[in-house]
Enzyme design. Structure first.
Site, mmCIF file in Angstrom:
data_model
loop_
_atom_site.group_PDB
_atom_site.id
_atom_site.type_symbol
_atom_site.label_atom_id
_atom_site.label_comp_id
_atom_site.label_asym_id
_atom_site.label_seq_id
_atom_site.Cartn_x
_atom_site.Cartn_y
_atom_site.Cartn_z
ATOM 1 N N LYS A 85 0.844 -1.202 0.000
ATOM 2 C CA LYS A 85 0.000 0.000 0.000
ATOM 3 C C LYS A 85 0.878 1.251 0.000
ATOM 4 C CE LYS A 85 -3.949 1.917 2.639
ATOM 5 N NZ LYS A 85 -4.749 1.744 3.869
ATOM 6 N N SER A 160 -9.765 2.084 3.042
ATOM 7 C CA SER A 160 -8.933 2.818 2.126
ATOM 8 C C SER A 160 -8.007 1.946 1.288
ATOM 9 C CB SER A 160 -8.080 3.823 2.907
ATOM 10 O OG SER A 160 -7.188 3.140 3.777
ATOM 11 N N SER A 184 -9.639 -0.513 7.150
ATOM 12 C CA SER A 184 -9.153 -0.428 5.765
ATOM 13 C C SER A 184 -8.448 -1.653 5.223
ATOM 14 C CB SER A 184 -8.219 0.768 5.623
ATOM 15 O OG SER A 184 -8.988 1.944 5.654
HETATM 16 N N1 GLN Z 1 -12.850 4.072 6.377
HETATM 17 C C1 GLN Z 1 -12.279 4.480 7.617
HETATM 18 C C2 GLN Z 1 -11.953 5.947 7.553
HETATM 19 O O1 GLN Z 1 -12.261 6.520 6.580
HETATM 20 C C3 GLN Z 1 -11.076 3.636 7.919
HETATM 21 C C4 GLN Z 1 -9.839 4.118 7.316
HETATM 22 C C5 GLN Z 1 -8.662 3.242 7.583
HETATM 23 O O2 GLN Z 1 -8.774 2.179 8.200
HETATM 24 N N2 GLN Z 1 -7.522 3.704 7.139
HETATM 25 O O3 GLN Z 1 -11.393 6.504 8.438
#
Ligand code: GLN
Length: 512
Positions: A85, A160, A184
């Site tokens: 990532k 994400s 994410s």
């Molecule tokens: N979707 C969650 C957010 O927008 C989780 C993001 C993540 O785990 N990086 O914060």
């Protein structure tokens, strides 16, 4: 060569050890697959990658082959390629975090996770797409365009870390690294039919992981099988003196736990179904697959109890104060002076540093990032701190206590990973709250620091798209996630007659 890409990482490792394939051949097969499906010129692609490092990956693969011929492989996964990532620093390779503000930034060092992958001999194929600074649940907030779900290119791959999950689901990489601050790794796993693990907080080093929210972030494996996640987790996990929150304690034997689980016997394991994480508002097909999976655990000998975690209903509200508070402070370092982008205000050659900073942030940060900076700055401001940030920290404690009480009654806790299957691109983009709701079931684990895994539970009947089954364990007991996850996976594989991803329609035809 293309047959190789559909094998699991552990099968690839065995084939390398048996001399049936070389790392250069495996790496090239994945690079060919990336060229065919990621950004094809004649049609829409998956767009899982932001940067592909063909030259670097092939050079690392050649080194792996040379080690193997000399009889000295570095690890069980030496020679198996991986995607990372784009939030982890990679020496000499661009690291953008999906943001324009980091365009052109080349880190001078490797994150510990990346250094450990290299030390274990895994060639790095490239960097995967993500929501900007890991804020989002669909990868649509990437400044470089969305990633598409390999099951249906018109749908989101989760976020994400949608890039890592889509790369693994589309057979562009057998393994990937994601990061999970509120879900994410697990939510993209659920909506792409892959396995994703958020380790215990402090179990995997955060050194070189560009922080979203330091007290919540954790890097972890994204794979197609539970065993592959365990193998990868053992490579990246363990104490790192460079991260002050890293736990100085050996990891449990995760591979052994996955193998024990795959044998199918869960007798003596108490599984707690979290009452608050299903029911009204959840997609019926997701719930059906969840209940069937619970039944399979019972068949394997597990004892099932219902547990209540009454404060979980406040987890999202607390998370959206704590996360923006930490993020607003972390993002202050992107000041146009130290990293990446620098925008000069129009027609102002004598602009002050502050004016350059303002113009750069205005152009370099996307809407979701700006929204969270404003929210976080507000929650931390004097006069509001106690009412918002302070309150949220209290709720966080109550959520940890809910976990403690639940783990008295059960060895693992389970729920669907996400309330729905993959939605259409654009469907929730203008509705932040609807987007945030995707992480309802995953956020509590980050607030409490406990580990979790998402394992595919099948396809929802309404839309034929994958659903995920989440297994949570107490801190430091990551092995339980692997044991129960592998047992469920084994039972489901038998039912499906083969891997779920073999049924993904968008994947057929694109490869030889
Ligand atoms: N979707 C969650 C957010 O927008 C989780 C993001 C993540 O785990 N990086 O914060």
């Amino acid at each position: 060569m293309s047959g190789w890409i559909r094998k699991t990482a552990s099968e690839m490792a065995d084939a390398l050890a048996a001399g049936e394939v070389t790392s250069v051949e495996l790496t090239q097969a994945h690079l060919d697959r990336i060229a065919a499906v990621d950004t094809p010129t004649d049609r829409r692609g998956v767009h899982a990658f932001l940067h592909v490092d063909a030259e670097g990956a092939l050079a690392q693969a050649a080194e792996s082959d040379a080690r193997r011929s000399a009889g000295s492989p570095l690890s069980a996964l030496d020679g198996v390629p991986i995607a990372v990532k784009d939030v982890l620093a990679t020496e000499g390779l661009p690291t953008t975090c999906g943001s324009k503000i980091l365009e052109g930034w080349i880190p001078p060092y490797d994150a510990t996770v990346v250094a450990r992958l290299k030390a274990a001999g895994l060639p790095i194929l490239g960097k995967t797409n993500m929501d900007e600074f890991a804020m989002g649940s669909s990868t649509e907030h990437s400044a470089y365009g969305a990633t598409h779900n390999p099951w249906d290119l018109d749908r989101i791959p989760g976020g994400s870390g949608g890039g890592s999950a889509a790369a693994v689901a589309a057979f562009e990489a057998p393994l990937a690294i994601g990061t999970d601050t509120g879900g994410s790794i697990r939510q993209p796993g659920a909506v792409t039919g892959t396995v994703g693990v958020k380790p215990t907080y402090g179990g995997v080093s955060r050194y070189g992981l560009v922080a979203l929210a330091n007290s919540l972030d954790q890097a972890g494996p994204v794979t197609r099988t539970v065993l592959d996640s365990a193998l990868l987790h053992e490579v990246i996990g363990g104490h790192d003196p460079m991260d002050s929150t890293s736990i100085d304690q050996p990891l449990p034997d995760l591979v052994a736990a996955a193998k024990q689980g795959a044998a199918g016997d869960l007798s003596g394991v108490r599984v707690g179904v979290i009452k608050e994480l299903s029911g009204d508002g959840w997609q019926p097909g997701v719930i059906t697959r969840f209940q069937e999976s619970v039944d399979l655990l019972v068949k394997a000998g597990a004892e099932v109890v219902e547990v209540s975690c009454p404060h979980f209903v406040h987890a999202m509200a607390a998370y959206y104060l704590i996360l923006p508070a930490e993020a607003s402070s972390n993002l202050a370092k992107f000041d146009a002076m130290r990293y990446g982008l620098r925008v000069w205000p129009e027609g102002k050659p004598d602009a002050s540093a502050e004016e350059v900073m303002r113009a750069t942030r205005d152009a370099g940060f996307g809407d979701e990032v700006k929204r969270r900076i404003i929210l976080g700055t507000y929650a931390l401001s004097s006069g509001y701190y106690d009412a918002y940030y302070g309150q949220a920290q209290k709720v966080r404690t109550l959520i940890s206590r809910d976990f403690e009480a639940a783990f008295e009654q059960a060895d693992v806790l389970v729920s669907p990973t996400a309330p729905t299957t993959a939605f259409k691109l654009g469907e929730k983009l203008d509705d932040p709250i609807a987007m945030y709701l995707n992480d309802l079931a995953t956020i509590p684990a980050n607030l409490a620091g406990v580990p979790g895994i998402s394992v595919p539970s099948g396809l929802a009947e309404e839309d034929g798209l994958p659903a995920g089954f989440q297994i949570l364990a107490p801190a430091l007991a990551d092995d339980r996630c692997y044991r129960v996850g592998a047992a469920l996976e084994a039972a489901l594989l038998e039912q499906w007659g083969g891997p779920l991803l073999d049924q993904a329609p968008a994947l057929n035809g694109a490869d030889a």
